[in-house]
Enzyme design. Structure first.
Site, PDB file in Angstrom:
ATOM      1  N   ASN A  58      -8.040   5.109   5.194  1.00  0.00           N
ATOM      2  CA  ASN A  58      -7.110   4.568   4.143  1.00  0.00           C
ATOM      3  C   ASN A  58      -7.056   3.086   4.323  1.00  0.00           C
ATOM      4  OD1 ASN A  58      -6.884   7.036   3.091  1.00  0.00           O
ATOM      5  ND2 ASN A  58      -4.757   7.379   3.441  1.00  0.00           N
ATOM      6  N   GLY A  59      -6.980   2.154   3.432  1.00  0.00           N
ATOM      7  CA  GLY A  59      -6.720   0.648   3.717  1.00  0.00           C
ATOM      8  C   GLY A  59      -7.851  -0.208   3.230  1.00  0.00           C
ATOM      9  N   CYS A  91      -5.487   6.471  -1.637  1.00  0.00           N
ATOM     10  CA  CYS A  91      -6.460   7.119  -0.836  1.00  0.00           C
ATOM     11  C   CYS A  91      -5.458   8.165  -0.046  1.00  0.00           C
ATOM     12  CB  CYS A  91      -7.322   6.535   0.305  1.00  0.00           C
ATOM     13  SG  CYS A  91      -8.335   5.415  -0.355  1.00  0.00           S
ATOM     14  N   LYS A 135      -0.062   6.871  -7.431  1.00  0.00           N
ATOM     15  CA  LYS A 135       1.396   7.225  -6.864  1.00  0.00           C
ATOM     16  C   LYS A 135       1.969   6.028  -5.951  1.00  0.00           C
ATOM     17  CE  LYS A 135       5.312   9.235  -7.127  1.00  0.00           C
ATOM     18  NZ  LYS A 135       6.247   8.949  -8.098  1.00  0.00           N
ATOM     19  N   GLU A 179       2.232   3.998 -19.287  1.00  0.00           N
ATOM     20  CA  GLU A 179       1.448   4.671 -18.246  1.00  0.00           C
ATOM     21  C   GLU A 179       1.088   6.033 -18.528  1.00  0.00           C
ATOM     22  OE1 GLU A 179       3.352   4.221 -14.422  1.00  0.00           O
ATOM     23  OE2 GLU A 179       5.282   5.171 -15.370  1.00  0.00           O
ATOM     24  N   HIS A 184      11.961 -14.609 -31.728  1.00  0.00           N
ATOM     25  CA  HIS A 184      11.219 -15.407 -31.049  1.00  0.00           C
ATOM     26  C   HIS A 184       9.694 -15.299 -30.715  1.00  0.00           C
ATOM     27  CE1 HIS A 184      14.819 -18.061 -30.645  1.00  0.00           C
ATOM     28  NE2 HIS A 184      15.228 -16.882 -30.058  1.00  0.00           N
ATOM     29  N   TRP A 226      -9.707   6.400  -3.654  1.00  0.00           N
ATOM     30  CA  TRP A 226      -9.144   5.421  -4.968  1.00  0.00           C
ATOM     31  C   TRP A 226     -10.071   4.246  -4.575  1.00  0.00           C
ATOM     32  CZ3 TRP A 226      -5.809   1.206  -6.286  1.00  0.00           C
ATOM     33  CH2 TRP A 226      -5.539   1.259  -7.514  1.00  0.00           C
ATOM     34  N   LYS A 281       6.988   3.705 -19.006  1.00  0.00           N
ATOM     35  CA  LYS A 281       6.653   5.082 -19.095  1.00  0.00           C
ATOM     36  C   LYS A 281       5.675   5.258 -20.138  1.00  0.00           C
ATOM     37  CE  LYS A 281       7.612   6.380 -15.950  1.00  0.00           C
ATOM     38  NZ  LYS A 281       8.618   5.599 -15.066  1.00  0.00           N
ATOM     39  N   ARG A 330      -1.258  11.311  -5.809  1.00  0.00           N
ATOM     40  CA  ARG A 330      -1.278   9.756  -5.246  1.00  0.00           C
ATOM     41  C   ARG A 330      -2.222   9.121  -6.311  1.00  0.00           C
ATOM     42  NH1 ARG A 330       0.817   9.107  -0.067  1.00  0.00           N
ATOM     43  NH2 ARG A 330      -0.408   7.620   0.393  1.00  0.00           N
ATOM     44  N   GLU A 346      11.785   0.054 -18.824  1.00  0.00           N
ATOM     45  CA  GLU A 346      11.364   1.298 -17.885  1.00  0.00           C
ATOM     46  C   GLU A 346      10.747   2.289 -18.993  1.00  0.00           C
ATOM     47  OE1 GLU A 346      10.464   2.424 -15.190  1.00  0.00           O
ATOM     48  OE2 GLU A 346      10.776   4.255 -15.056  1.00  0.00           O
TER      49      GLU A 346
HETATM   50  C1  G6P Z   1       3.042   2.854  -8.312  1.00  0.00           C
HETATM   51  C2  G6P Z   1       3.703   4.011  -9.054  1.00  0.00           C
HETATM   52  C3  G6P Z   1       5.185   3.786  -9.896  1.00  0.00           C
HETATM   53  C4  G6P Z   1       5.990   2.991  -8.853  1.00  0.00           C
HETATM   54  C5  G6P Z   1       5.489   1.648  -8.051  1.00  0.00           C
HETATM   55  C6  G6P Z   1       6.241   1.413  -6.825  1.00  0.00           C
HETATM   56  O1  G6P Z   1       2.759   1.824  -9.335  1.00  0.00           O
HETATM   57  O2  G6P Z   1       2.900   4.614  -9.964  1.00  0.00           O
HETATM   58  O3  G6P Z   1       5.471   4.806 -10.181  1.00  0.00           O
HETATM   59  O4  G6P Z   1       7.270   2.637  -9.312  1.00  0.00           O
HETATM   60  O5  G6P Z   1       4.085   2.333  -7.758  1.00  0.00           O
HETATM   61  O6  G6P Z   1       6.337   2.536  -5.757  1.00  0.00           O
HETATM   62  P1  G6P Z   1       7.370   2.533  -4.933  1.00  0.00           P
HETATM   63  O7  G6P Z   1       6.891   3.900  -4.184  1.00  0.00           O
HETATM   64  O8  G6P Z   1       7.631   1.461  -3.933  1.00  0.00           O
HETATM   65  O9  G6P Z   1       8.674   2.895  -5.592  1.00  0.00           O
END
Ligand code: G6P
Length: 611
Positions: free
Chosen positions: A100-101, A2, A606, A491, A507, A75, A488, A27, A484
């Site tokens: 928000n929250g 949000c 985000k 996502e 395994h 959101w 990527k 976000r 990682e």
């Molecule tokens: C969300 C974002 C990721 C990020 C993660 C942790 O899932 O989409 O890209 O790595 O949060 O966020 P931070 O701001 O704590 O690195």
């Protein structure tokens, strides 16, 4: 997640609010809305499911004139994405609120309000707050008092902003567990959940603290802390590189822009932290030297991509410092008992500095008796930074793409600097430090060379567009790089991607390997290369297609079913940083081919500021 924007000005505010919402789009959200107090002391509201563009269209058709307003991107948490659940929520015709929250005790409050005759039109916890303020306003006749009395009854995490048509000259707002900043203008003032939303109107901000309530008028910003005492909070100039750093420029997507910014932001992250052949640990904080002297082990906690950078750091810390290092995702760490050793340094890593689980883990660690907490973070003034004893800021600049790229590689740079600082106390020689510093200085140039491979990687990506599954393999510190890479790809392209340590292939995952399951590997020239090569043979023997990002000097032969993308030679310790970049590019191109929403992938946010 949000987003909140608010504005009070001597001009119509809807354009400012819309622009703010657009800047928060990155976000992640599912609906958007705005409420503006009209001159005739009436509140007008528009809400739309989907993009901010839909809200903009609605406002173009039915304008919301007025000089005081609030807006929101939602959101969904309580209740599905829908117009009725979208913010702002109203109580009657006169009061509008954005939130928000999460309000944890909303059900009990809702029952009380129902008993008083309030009717609910949404499934949200936010509407409860709107009615609660209204009921307090009926009692007190004053919005500030009503707002205060309401806040006192809320349990949970929130950032709130509220307007009332009878009091059009102020916006009231509060923060508890969710970020909120006041943007300071001249004869106009603003509010937002993230300073980025307001960079088009100001670069001066007041970061509210937990428990703060604020009244924002045209000329004045008054703040009370959690105890009700009037307080002054500093006005801080926004430190990031100005407006252009949040605009896409020539790039089609923010993600691509951010991948390409890596040489520049890595250089910025090194700036001021290196002198000749050694690092300057004083810049990590006045107290850093003292704290580091007493460190005998490290606990790292983070989420998502930031967690992966912690996993790489574990290899570095155990190899170069020789002290134990544990790494855990914050959502797990915060809910279990752990053993705190007196010499343990608690490290959080976060791009945003507002991730709810990471923040909760930090707060819990402090209670559990950790002596010192160090944050590696990209956002100055964020909650994590403010609540940690030491901070190493990454200089990645605003990262807009939901899939983190430049934040990750700059986190790794910061973590290597931390590793060197700790290593000095545990036998890391001056010569080794000089060698690592030389490697760090060479990084921007090396990454540029990898970026120059973009066309080759783009071509390679064509093989993935029709695939449904993929496997990423790595060994040693390249295993988290494989993780990682898999994150990527999944996502942003929605292709199922799993990462395995190459030695675990036999395994289980080998059973899945066939011609439809591409296997991606990162193979720098290190002592594990020969072992990795035999794992690759195992894949080939089962008809799996291999895509190997390999050191240009290791002479891995291209052959049918084995595609080799040569990567420039790099110091073994720095390889995780360099090898991350081709995997970012690969995911990006696959996502573009698949036509997904690269910068705002479905269902993701985000900044995850709720649990
Ligand atoms: C969300 C974002 C990721 C990020 C993660 C942790 O899932 O989409 O890209 O790595 O949060 O966020 P931070 O701001 O704590 O690195």
């Amino acid at each position: 997640m949000c987003g909140i924007v608010g504005a009070i000005a001597q001009r119509d505010v809807s354009a400012i609010l819309l622009e703010g919402l657009k800047r928060l789009e990155y976000r992640g959200y599912d609906s958007a809305g705005m409420a503006v107090v009209e001159a005739a002391n009436k509140i007008q509201r528009q809400r739309e499911v989907g993009k901010v563009a839909a809200l903009e269209e609605a406002i173009t058709k039915y304008p919301l004139p007025g000089r005081t307003g609030i807006a929101h991107t939602r959101w969904a948490t309580h209740g599905k994405p829908s117009v009725t659940n979208a913010h702002p929520h109203m109580s009657g015709e006169n009061l509008a609120i954005v939130h928000n929250g999460i309000i944890e005790n909303y059900e009990a409050l809702r029952q009380d309000l129902r008993d008083k005759g309030y009717e609910f039109t949404s499934e949200t916890d936010t509407e409860v707050v709107a009615h609660l303020i209204d009921s307090m306003y009926q009692e007190t006749g004053d919005m500030l008092q009503a707002f205060r009395k309401t806040i006192a009854q809320l349990h949970g995490a929130y950032a709130l902003a509220v307007v009332h048509s009878s009091e059009p000259n102020r916006i009231l707002a509060a923060r508890e567990g969710s970020p909120l900043v006041v943007g300071v203008g001249i004869g106009e003032n603003f509010l937002a959940s993230d300073a980025l939303a307001l960079l088009q109107v100001t670069d001066r901000f007041i970061y509210l603290e937990e428990g703060d309530i604020t009244e924002v008028t045209l000329e004045q910003i008054t703040i009370w802390d959690g105890s009700g005492a009037k307080v002054e909070r500093p006005v801080v100039r926004f430190e990031h590189g100005g407006l252009d750093s949040v605009e896409k420029g020539e790039y089609r997507h923010y993600m691509m822009k951010e991948i390409y910014e890596q040489p520049k932001v890595i250089k910025a992250t090194l700036e001021g932290r290196i002198s000749g052949d050694h690092i300057l640990e004083q810049v990590l904080g006045a107290d850093a030297a003292n704290v580091f002297d007493g460190v005998g082990s490290v606990q790292i906690v983070a989420c998502g991509t930031s967690y992966h950078s912690g996993l790489v750091a574990r290899y570095w810390i155990e190899e170069l410092v020789g002290i134990p290092c544990q790494v855990e995702v914050a959502s797990e760490y915060r809910y279990r008992k752990h053993v705190v050793q007196p010499d343990m340094l608690f490290v959080t890593i976060s791009q945003s500095g507002e991730t709810a689980d990471t923040l909760a883990a930090l707060r819990q660690a402090k209670k559990a008796g950790f002596k010192s907490a160090l944050a590696i973070c990209n956002v100055p003034g964020s909650s994590l930074v403010r609540e940690s004893d030491l901070t190493v800021m990454t200089q990645a600049g605003p990262e807009i793409g939901v899939a983190s790229t430049k934040a990750f590689t700059t986190q790794l740079v910061a973590l290597l600097i931390l590793t060197i600082a700790l290593g000095r106390r545990h036998g890391l020689t001056k010569e080794k430090e000089a060698e690592l510093v030389e490697g760090l200085k060479a990084l921007p140039g090396l990454i540029q060379k990898v970026l120059d491979l973009d066309d080759v990687i783009n071509k390679t990506s064509e093989a993935f567009a029709e695939k449904h599954h993929s496997l990423f393999l790595g060994r040693g510190s390249m295993y988290p790089v494989a993780m990682e890479g898999a994150l990527k790809l999944k996502e942003i392209s929605y292709i199922h991607a799993e990462a395995y340590p190459a030695g675990e292939l036999k395994h289980g995952p080998l059973a899945l390997v066939d011609k439809d399951m591409p296997v991606i590997t990162v193979a720098p020239n290190n002592e594990l290369l020969e072992k990795l090569k035999s794992n690759l043979q195992e894949v080939r023997a089962r008809g799996g297609e291999l895509y190997v990002f390999a050191d240009a000097e290791v002479a891995l032969e291209e052959e049918p079913g084995v595609h080799v993308i040569p990567i420039p030679a790099v110091h073994d310790i720095l390889a995780p940083i360099v090898y991350t970049v081709p995997l970012q590019l690969l995911s990006y191109h696959v996502a573009v081919l698949k036509g997904t929403d690269v910068d705002q992938p479905r269902n993701l946010a985000k900044s995850v500021t709720v649990e």
